[in-house]
Structure formats: structure tokens, C-alpha cells
Design a protein around this motif. Structure first.
Motif, PDB file in Angstrom:
ATOM      1  N   PHE A  45       0.822  -1.211   0.000  1.00 12.09           N
ATOM      2  CA  PHE A  45       0.000   0.000   0.000  1.00 12.09           C
ATOM      3  C   PHE A  45       0.863   1.271   0.000  1.00 12.09           C
ATOM      4  CE2 PHE A  45      -2.246   3.357   2.311  1.00 12.09           C
ATOM      5  CZ  PHE A  45      -3.443   3.413   1.623  1.00 12.09           C
ATOM      6  N   LYS A  46       1.793   1.349   0.948  1.00  9.31           N
ATOM      7  CA  LYS A  46       2.632   2.537   1.047  1.00  9.31           C
ATOM      8  C   LYS A  46       3.542   2.692  -0.166  1.00  9.31           C
ATOM      9  CE  LYS A  46       5.982   4.798   4.085  1.00  9.31           C
ATOM     10  NZ  LYS A  46       6.738   4.677   5.357  1.00  9.31           N
ATOM     11  N   ARG A  47       4.089   1.580  -0.642  1.00 11.86           N
ATOM     12  CA  ARG A  47       4.983   1.642  -1.803  1.00 11.86           C
ATOM     13  C   ARG A  47       4.247   2.177  -3.033  1.00 11.86           C
ATOM     14  NH1 ARG A  47       8.093  -3.553  -4.572  1.00 11.86           N
ATOM     15  NH2 ARG A  47       9.127  -2.365  -6.237  1.00 11.86           N
ATOM     16  N   PHE A  48       3.025   1.703  -3.255  1.00 12.43           N
ATOM     17  CA  PHE A  48       2.257   2.131  -4.416  1.00 12.43           C
ATOM     18  C   PHE A  48       1.973   3.629  -4.377  1.00 12.43           C
ATOM     19  CE2 PHE A  48      -1.959   3.089  -6.176  1.00 12.43           C
ATOM     20  CZ  PHE A  48      -1.747   2.762  -7.513  1.00 12.43           C
ATOM     21  N   TRP A  49       1.430   4.121  -3.261  1.00  9.25           N
ATOM     22  CA  TRP A  49       1.048   5.525  -3.205  1.00  9.25           C
ATOM     23  C   TRP A  49       2.271   6.435  -3.106  1.00  9.25           C
ATOM     24  CZ3 TRP A  49      -3.244   7.035  -5.023  1.00  9.25           C
ATOM     25  CH2 TRP A  49      -4.377   6.216  -4.957  1.00  9.25           C
ATOM     26  N   SER A  50       3.345   5.978  -2.527  1.00  9.04           N
ATOM     27  CA  SER A  50       4.563   6.786  -2.515  1.00  9.04           C
ATOM     28  C   SER A  50       5.090   6.990  -3.926  1.00  9.04           C
ATOM     29  CB  SER A  50       5.634   6.122  -1.645  1.00  9.04           C
ATOM     30  OG  SER A  50       5.221   6.054  -0.298  1.00  9.04           O
ATOM     31  N   GLN A  51       5.039   5.946  -4.729  1.00 10.10           N
ATOM     32  CA  GLN A  51       5.483   6.075  -6.111  1.00 10.10           C
ATOM     33  C   GLN A  51       4.561   6.986  -6.907  1.00 10.10           C
ATOM     34  OE1 GLN A  51       5.759   2.016  -7.448  1.00 10.10           O
ATOM     35  NE2 GLN A  51       7.848   1.754  -6.671  1.00 10.10           N
ATOM     36  N   ARG A  54       5.502  10.551  -5.946  1.00 11.31           N
ATOM     37  CA  ARG A  54       6.769  10.966  -6.558  1.00 11.31           C
ATOM     38  C   ARG A  54       6.602  11.243  -8.046  1.00 11.31           C
ATOM     39  NH1 ARG A  54       9.167   7.069  -3.003  1.00 11.31           N
ATOM     40  NH2 ARG A  54       9.105   5.490  -4.643  1.00 11.31           N
ATOM     41  N   TRP A  55       5.805  10.419  -8.724  1.00 12.88           N
ATOM     42  CA  TRP A  55       5.538  10.644 -10.146  1.00 12.88           C
ATOM     43  C   TRP A  55       4.784  11.957 -10.365  1.00 12.88           C
ATOM     44  CZ3 TRP A  55       0.709  11.065 -12.435  1.00 12.88           C
ATOM     45  CH2 TRP A  55       0.697  11.112 -13.835  1.00 12.88           C
ATOM     46  N   THR A  57       4.753  14.657  -8.643  1.00 20.22           N
ATOM     47  CA  THR A  57       5.507  15.884  -8.332  1.00 20.22           C
ATOM     48  C   THR A  57       6.843  15.953  -9.060  1.00 20.22           C
ATOM     49  OG1 THR A  57       6.508  14.832  -6.388  1.00 20.22           O
ATOM     50  CG2 THR A  57       4.455  16.047  -6.058  1.00 20.22           C
ATOM     51  N   ALA A  58       7.099  15.026  -9.980  1.00 20.34           N
ATOM     52  CA  ALA A  58       8.409  14.981 -10.634  1.00 20.34           C
ATOM     53  C   ALA A  58       8.670  16.216 -11.490  1.00 20.34           C
ATOM     54  CB  ALA A  58       8.517  13.716 -11.488  1.00 20.34           C
ATOM     55  N   ASP A  59       7.626  16.804 -12.072  1.00 25.97           N
ATOM     56  CA  ASP A  59       7.800  17.964 -12.949  1.00 25.97           C
ATOM     57  C   ASP A  59       7.593  19.285 -12.238  1.00 25.97           C
ATOM     58  OD1 ASP A  59       8.600  16.733 -15.206  1.00 25.97           O
ATOM     59  OD2 ASP A  59       6.625  16.583 -16.134  1.00 25.97           O
ATOM     60  N   ARG A  60       7.592  19.283 -10.937  1.00 32.31           N
ATOM     61  CA  ARG A  60       7.376  20.528 -10.210  1.00 32.31           C
ATOM     62  C   ARG A  60       8.543  21.478 -10.466  1.00 32.31           C
ATOM     63  NH1 ARG A  60       7.303  21.028  -3.759  1.00 32.31           N
ATOM     64  NH2 ARG A  60       9.434  20.377  -4.181  1.00 32.31           N
ATOM     65  N   LEU A  61       8.239  22.730 -10.727  1.00 27.79           N
ATOM     66  CA  LEU A  61       9.266  23.733 -11.004  1.00 27.79           C
ATOM     67  C   LEU A  61       9.545  24.500  -9.725  1.00 27.79           C
ATOM     68  CD1 LEU A  61       7.875  24.979 -14.433  1.00 27.79           C
ATOM     69  CD2 LEU A  61       9.575  23.213 -13.985  1.00 27.79           C
ATOM     70  N   PRO A  62      10.713  24.327  -9.125  1.00 30.13           N
ATOM     71  CA  PRO A  62      10.959  24.850  -7.779  1.00 30.13           C
ATOM     72  C   PRO A  62      11.221  26.342  -7.711  1.00 30.13           C
ATOM     73  CG  PRO A  62      12.898  23.726  -8.593  1.00 30.13           C
ATOM     74  CD  PRO A  62      11.836  23.534  -9.626  1.00 30.13           C
TER      75      PRO A  62
END
Length: 262
Positions: A45-51, A54-55, A57-62
Motif C-alpha cells: 500500500f505505502k509503496r504504491f502511493w509513494s510512487q 513521486r511521479w 511531483t516529478a515535474d514541479r518547477l521549484p
């Protein structure tokens, strides 16, 4: 889109991903992922939602300054590097920029890189093109970058208000290009042929681990002499001396009596 296991081909998808503007969209048609915790805890459960997070927010422009938000796909690269640059651009009213393309400036590099006549590091210009269907989002690539530290900024000549912003206050993103590691550090396996050649030239012999028992035969024989020194305190012999003295006196007395000596 991903179809649920056991479902018929062409049936409704269980998981769907898409893009909307500069953001990412994830839709799960399954509302009981919490059941994955049965007898396994958070292993699945945690592994799935953590991934998923992460996917998403990968393109977030800081980095941003009100007009420009800019980012790269990574912060460290290996020479020669290809760096993907993304930028979300707005005009003075806050609306997405409608230009077909804009230019980004890439400054930096190795310390020995040639500089401009004014003493500033040489700059490269990269074309960022608008992403279809994503309002105000632009992307581009910088290719063949040598090792060094870099900083990327965006020019907006179509926005006069942005051209008046001082350079030090404009949004920028930095990244590092590193030299590739030495080949010797990449391959740590022993080169048996090279080791054998080195041993032959130096007058020795190369042995594999399975031949380690021969090492004792090859080592030259040496004779070692071991000396041991001990210390004894003088007073420890006092009773031996007293006993010997008493024995001599007794022997003298017996002899005198036997021979009738005065």
C-alpha cells in the motif's frame, strides 16, 4: 492507462494518467487499495502511493519570481550532458505566455572555459518551445555540456515588465555536470593476465586464490634464533646458601669426631 488483471481486453481501465497544463493527473478507478494492507501492513500500500506521489511531483518547477518558474530534470549530470529545461511563463497580468518560443540563457562551465571580453563566463542560448496543450509551459534541451557548474535563466522580451527586473532577482536554476569516473574505478575486477605479466617482470609469480597453498613453498626459508632472558632476585637464593653452609659445618663436625681431631 492500465487495465485491471483478469479484465477483458478493451475494457474500462483501472488506472489512468494524463497531463493538464504544467501538472500531472492520476485517476484510480479502484477505491479499495487499503485492502492491500491485509496481513502485509504497508509493504504494498505505502509503496504504491509513494510512487504515485513521486511521479505526480516529478515535474514541479521549484524556482520562480512571479513571471517565470524554471527547473531541470535533474541537478547532477555526467559529461557530456544533455539537460532538459522546463519553464512555466506568465505575463504581467498573470496569464500564461502565448509566445511560440522563448530563449533561455545558460551561463557557467569549467573554470578554464573562455570568458567574454568583459570577463564574464561565456553564455549559451537555448530555444524553449511551447508544449502543445499546456498553456504557458515551455521545454527545451541543452546538449553536449562539458563539466562545470551552470545556471539557467529565461529572457522574456515580449514582457516589458520582466525586462525591467534586475538579473539577480530573476528566477534561475542551477545544476552540475561532472566528469565521468575513471575507467579504473568502474571495473574493479582483477586482470589476471596483467598481474601475471607484472609478477614475471619483477621476478615473482602470480597465484590465484585456489593456489594460495603454494605461497609457503615460494617464500625463502629463513632461520630464526630465539633468546630468552630471565631475572632472579638475589635474596631468593638465601635459604640455599644457608643450607649449604649448615651442611659443611655438620660434615666438619662428623669428620673431626671420626678422626678424633681436636
Amino acid at each position: 492507462a492500465a487495465t485491471a488483471p483478469g479484465a477483458e481486453p478493451g475494457g474500462p481501465p483501472a488506472l489512468v494518467t494524463s497531463f493538464h497544463g504544467a501538472g500531472r493527473v492520476f485517476y484510480a478507478a479502484v477505491d479499495e487499495t487499503w485492502r492491500w494492507r491485509y496481513r502485509t501492513g504497508d509493504a504494498h500500500f505505502k509503496r504504491f502511493w509513494s510512487q504515485v506521489f513521486r511521479w505526480a511531483t516529478a515535474d514541479r518547477l521549484p524556482e520562480g519570481d512571479g513571471f517565470v518558474r524554471i527547473g531541470t530534470d535533474d541537478v547532477r549530470y555526467e559529461e557530456p550532458a544533455t539537460v532538459a529545461v522546463r519553464a512555466s511563463l506568465r505575463d504581467a497580468s498573470g496569464s500564461p505566455l502565448a509566445e511560440e518560443w522563448v530563449e533561455a540563457r545558460v551561463a557557467g562551465g569549467v573554470a578554464e572555459a573562455p570568458a567574454t571580453p568583459g570577463g564574464r563566463p561565456a553564455e549559451r542560448r537555448v530555444r524553449l518551445e511551447v508544449v502543445p496543450g499546456a498553456e504557458g509551459l515551455y521545454r527545451g534541451e541543452i546538449e553536449d555540456l562539458p563539466a562545470g557548474d551552470y545556471k539557467v535563466t529565461v529572457d522574456l522580451p515580449a514582457v516589458p515588465e520582466y525586462t525591467a527586473v534586475p538579473a539577480e532577482r530573476r528566477a534561475s536554476v542551477g545544476f552540475i555536470v561532472e566528469r565521468p569516473p575513471e575507467r579504473e574505478l568502474l571495473d574493479l575486477a582483477a586482470d589476471a593476465s596483467l598481474l601475471g605479466e607484472v609478477a614475471r617482470i619483477s621476478g615473482g609469480e602470480h597465484l590465484r586464490l585456489a593456489e594460495a597453498q603454494r605461497l609457503e613453498e615460494l617464500l625463502p626459508r629463513k632461520t630464526y634464533r630465539t633468546e630468552t632472558a630471565t631475572r632472579t632476585q638475589a635474596w631468593s637464593f638465601a635459604w640455599w646458601i644457608a643450607g649449604a653452609f649448615a651442611a659443611l659445618l655438620a660434615a666438619e663436625w662428623v669428620l673431626r669426631k671420626r678422626w678424633e681431631l681436636v
